[in-house]
Motif scaffolding. Structure first.
Motif, mmCIF file in Angstrom:
data_model
loop_
_atom_site.group_PDB
_atom_site.id
_atom_site.type_symbol
_atom_site.label_atom_id
_atom_site.label_comp_id
_atom_site.label_asym_id
_atom_site.label_seq_id
_atom_site.Cartn_x
_atom_site.Cartn_y
_atom_site.Cartn_z
ATOM 1 N N GLY A 19 -7.603 -32.401 43.192
ATOM 2 C CA GLY A 19 -8.494 -31.540 44.298
ATOM 3 C C GLY A 19 -7.812 -31.150 45.295
ATOM 4 N N ARG A 20 -6.376 -31.163 45.437
ATOM 5 C CA ARG A 20 -5.809 -31.127 46.486
ATOM 6 C C ARG A 20 -4.683 -29.692 46.465
ATOM 7 N NH1 ARG A 20 -2.552 -36.348 48.865
ATOM 8 N NH2 ARG A 20 -2.148 -34.546 50.543
ATOM 9 N N TYR A 21 -4.567 -29.408 45.043
ATOM 10 C CA TYR A 21 -3.737 -28.232 44.734
ATOM 11 C C TYR A 21 -4.464 -27.436 43.969
ATOM 12 C CZ TYR A 21 -0.387 -32.091 45.796
ATOM 13 O OH TYR A 21 0.021 -33.110 46.560
ATOM 14 N N LYS A 22 -5.128 -26.480 44.786
ATOM 15 C CA LYS A 22 -6.027 -25.500 44.067
ATOM 16 C C LYS A 22 -5.290 -24.476 43.286
ATOM 17 C CE LYS A 22 -9.818 -26.101 47.428
ATOM 18 N NZ LYS A 22 -10.816 -25.639 48.360
ATOM 19 N N MET A 23 -3.998 -24.310 43.863
ATOM 20 C CA MET A 23 -3.293 -23.099 43.016
ATOM 21 C C MET A 23 -3.005 -23.743 41.793
ATOM 22 S SD MET A 23 -1.279 -25.471 44.595
ATOM 23 C CE MET A 23 -1.011 -24.749 46.408
ATOM 24 N N PHE A 24 -3.041 -24.932 41.241
ATOM 25 C CA PHE A 24 -2.987 -25.066 39.726
ATOM 26 C C PHE A 24 -4.432 -25.189 39.230
ATOM 27 C CE2 PHE A 24 0.562 -26.909 41.757
ATOM 28 C CZ PHE A 24 1.670 -26.766 40.699
ATOM 29 N N THR A 25 -5.613 -25.185 39.855
ATOM 30 C CA THR A 25 -6.877 -25.473 39.129
ATOM 31 C C THR A 25 -7.740 -24.019 39.390
ATOM 32 O OG1 THR A 25 -7.618 -26.389 41.245
ATOM 33 C CG2 THR A 25 -6.750 -27.871 39.511
ATOM 34 N N MET A 34 -5.707 -16.771 34.727
ATOM 35 C CA MET A 34 -5.416 -18.051 33.995
ATOM 36 C C MET A 34 -5.416 -19.414 35.000
ATOM 37 S SD MET A 34 -1.714 -18.866 31.980
ATOM 38 C CE MET A 34 -0.679 -18.774 33.640
ATOM 39 N N LYS A 35 -5.715 -20.520 34.754
ATOM 40 C CA LYS A 35 -5.831 -21.709 35.286
ATOM 41 C C LYS A 35 -4.451 -22.454 35.017
ATOM 42 C CE LYS A 35 -10.633 -21.646 36.240
ATOM 43 N NZ LYS A 35 -11.904 -22.497 36.143
ATOM 44 N N MET A 36 -3.511 -22.581 35.815
ATOM 45 C CA MET A 36 -2.279 -23.466 35.288
ATOM 46 C C MET A 36 -2.584 -24.742 34.778
ATOM 47 S SD MET A 36 0.337 -21.419 36.094
ATOM 48 C CE MET A 36 0.724 -20.019 36.897
ATOM 49 N N TRP A 37 -3.452 -25.433 35.198
ATOM 50 C CA TRP A 37 -3.415 -26.706 34.739
ATOM 51 C C TRP A 37 -4.324 -26.939 33.637
ATOM 52 C CZ3 TRP A 37 -1.767 -31.416 36.049
ATOM 53 C CH2 TRP A 37 -2.422 -32.469 35.436
ATOM 54 N N GLU A 38 -5.294 -25.808 33.276
ATOM 55 C CA GLU A 38 -5.942 -25.858 32.108
ATOM 56 C C GLU A 38 -4.934 -25.551 30.850
ATOM 57 O OE1 GLU A 38 -9.184 -23.238 31.824
ATOM 58 O OE2 GLU A 38 -10.503 -24.516 33.164
ATOM 59 N N VAL A 39 -3.945 -24.716 31.219
ATOM 60 C CA VAL A 39 -3.115 -24.209 30.101
ATOM 61 C C VAL A 39 -1.818 -25.129 29.990
ATOM 62 C CG1 VAL A 39 -1.543 -22.178 29.446
ATOM 63 C CG2 VAL A 39 -3.938 -21.806 30.404
ATOM 64 N N PHE A 40 -1.179 -25.504 31.002
ATOM 65 C CA PHE A 40 -0.069 -26.120 31.074
ATOM 66 C C PHE A 40 -0.202 -27.903 31.476
ATOM 67 C CE2 PHE A 40 1.093 -21.658 32.142
ATOM 68 C CZ PHE A 40 1.725 -21.650 31.212
ATOM 69 N N GLY A 41 -1.537 -28.037 31.524
ATOM 70 C CA GLY A 41 -1.730 -29.567 31.822
ATOM 71 C C GLY A 41 -1.567 -30.291 30.488
ATOM 72 N N ASN A 49 2.257 -32.265 30.627
ATOM 73 C CA ASN A 49 1.940 -31.669 31.659
ATOM 74 C C ASN A 49 3.333 -31.093 32.360
ATOM 75 O OD1 ASN A 49 1.311 -31.494 34.405
ATOM 76 N ND2 ASN A 49 1.196 -33.594 34.986
ATOM 77 N N ILE A 50 3.050 -29.952 31.914
ATOM 78 C CA ILE A 50 4.388 -28.982 32.376
ATOM 79 C C ILE A 50 3.788 -27.853 33.578
ATOM 80 C CG2 ILE A 50 5.689 -29.115 30.412
ATOM 81 C CD1 ILE A 50 4.424 -26.663 29.242
ATOM 82 N N ALA A 51 2.658 -28.305 34.202
ATOM 83 C CA ALA A 51 2.052 -27.185 35.181
ATOM 84 C C ALA A 51 3.206 -26.937 36.241
ATOM 85 C CB ALA A 51 0.861 -27.729 35.467
ATOM 86 N N ARG A 55 4.467 -23.104 36.950
ATOM 87 C CA ARG A 55 4.266 -22.428 37.913
ATOM 88 C C ARG A 55 5.281 -22.125 38.859
ATOM 89 N NH1 ARG A 55 2.770 -22.889 43.381
ATOM 90 N NH2 ARG A 55 1.135 -21.240 44.084
ATOM 91 N N LEU A 56 6.403 -22.956 38.849
ATOM 92 C CA LEU A 56 7.684 -22.729 39.724
ATOM 93 C C LEU A 56 8.341 -21.482 38.807
ATOM 94 C CD1 LEU A 56 9.433 -23.937 41.910
ATOM 95 C CD2 LEU A 56 10.645 -25.190 40.124
ATOM 96 N N ARG A 57 8.372 -21.308 37.622
ATOM 97 C CA ARG A 57 8.927 -20.309 36.967
ATOM 98 C C ARG A 57 8.321 -19.083 37.118
ATOM 99 N NH1 ARG A 57 11.224 -21.211 30.978
ATOM 100 N NH2 ARG A 57 12.565 -22.463 32.141
ATOM 101 N N VAL A 58 6.879 -18.977 36.827
ATOM 102 C CA VAL A 58 6.166 -17.631 36.708
ATOM 103 C C VAL A 58 5.691 -17.134 37.854
ATOM 104 C CG1 VAL A 58 5.784 -18.359 34.409
ATOM 105 C CG2 VAL A 58 4.065 -18.760 36.236
#
Length: 231
Positions: A19-25, A34-41, A49-51, A55-58
């Motif tokens: 809930g603190r990192y909206k850029m992932f959700t 695309m939602k990073m956590w849904e795809v790379f969680g 868990n490679i979110a 995100r750091l890369r893309v």
């Protein structure tokens, strides 16, 4: 520190969906929602868990680039430290090339603000750095037209050997381009004329090669367009 490699951040155990990192959700606009956590969680298709790494890369690496290596840093610093010297050479070369083209029998016109009859000459003298053999360090850009229009201008471009056919400007090497058939090709003839692009227009970004080499290259390329016209 070696303990870094065992932190939740790097081992793939950190809960980015807390809930603190909206850029992932929340949806990522740059990747079609695309939602990073849904795809790379851990519950995603990769089952890990490679979110954070993804995100750091893309996103971050894409936008900011990687850290410079020591050698690349040295090259950047050396370029900055020698910029003033190179600009003096750019400026003097451009003036000499403009004079050469102005008297060439295969050239219809030359557009260069270092000439006294140029409409922006006085402004150039006012705002550009003072000094050098011409009293002002004029820029390294000029334009000219090859007699015979677009067809002859393209012949000139295709026969340059020292100068590179590139769309960018400000390189250490001399760059030439025919805008009417490249950068402005998709415009109509009327739109090209409105933007100052004539059919015979050649844009030149003059480099720091020896001026005699630059003039010799332009002369042989112009001679290819007009075999009877040469200096």
């Amino acid at each position: 520190h070696w303990l870094y490699y065992f932190t939740p951040l790097s081992t793939g155990t950190f809960p980015w969906n807390n809930g603190r990192y909206k850029m992932f959700t929340e949806p990522s606009p740059g990747y079609h929602g695309m939602k990073m956590w849904e795809v790379f969680g851990p519950d995603g298709p990769f089952e890990a868990n490679i979110a954070f790494a993804m995100r750091l890369r893309v996103e971050t690496l894409r936008d900011f680039g990687s850290c410079q290596s020591p050698f690349n840093s040295f090259q950047l610093l050396q370029g900055l430290e020698t910029l003033s010297l190179r600009m003096e050479r750019h400026s003097s070369n451009c003036m000499e090339l403009a004079k050469f083209l102005k008297k060439h029998p295969a050239v219809a016109w030359v557009n260069y603000h270092g000439f006294e009859d140029h409409p922006s000459h006085e402004n150039a003298k006012k705002y550009l750095r003072k000094g050098g053999p011409n009293g002002t360090y004029f820029t390294s850009m000029l334009g000219f037209g090859v007699k015979g229009g677009k067809e002859k201008s393209e012949v000139f471009i295709n026969n340059c050997k020292l100068a590179s056919h590139l769309a960018n400007v400000g390189d250490a090497k001399t760059l030439v381009i025919h805008p009417a058939s490249t950068t402005h090709e998709q415009l109509t003839a009327e739109e090209q004329a409105t933007s100052g692009v004539k059919p015979d227009f050649i844009r030149v970004s003059v480099g720091i090669e020896h001026i005699l080499d630059i003039c010799a290259d332009f002369n042989q390329a112009l001679k290819a367009a007009y075999p009877q016209a040469s200096l």
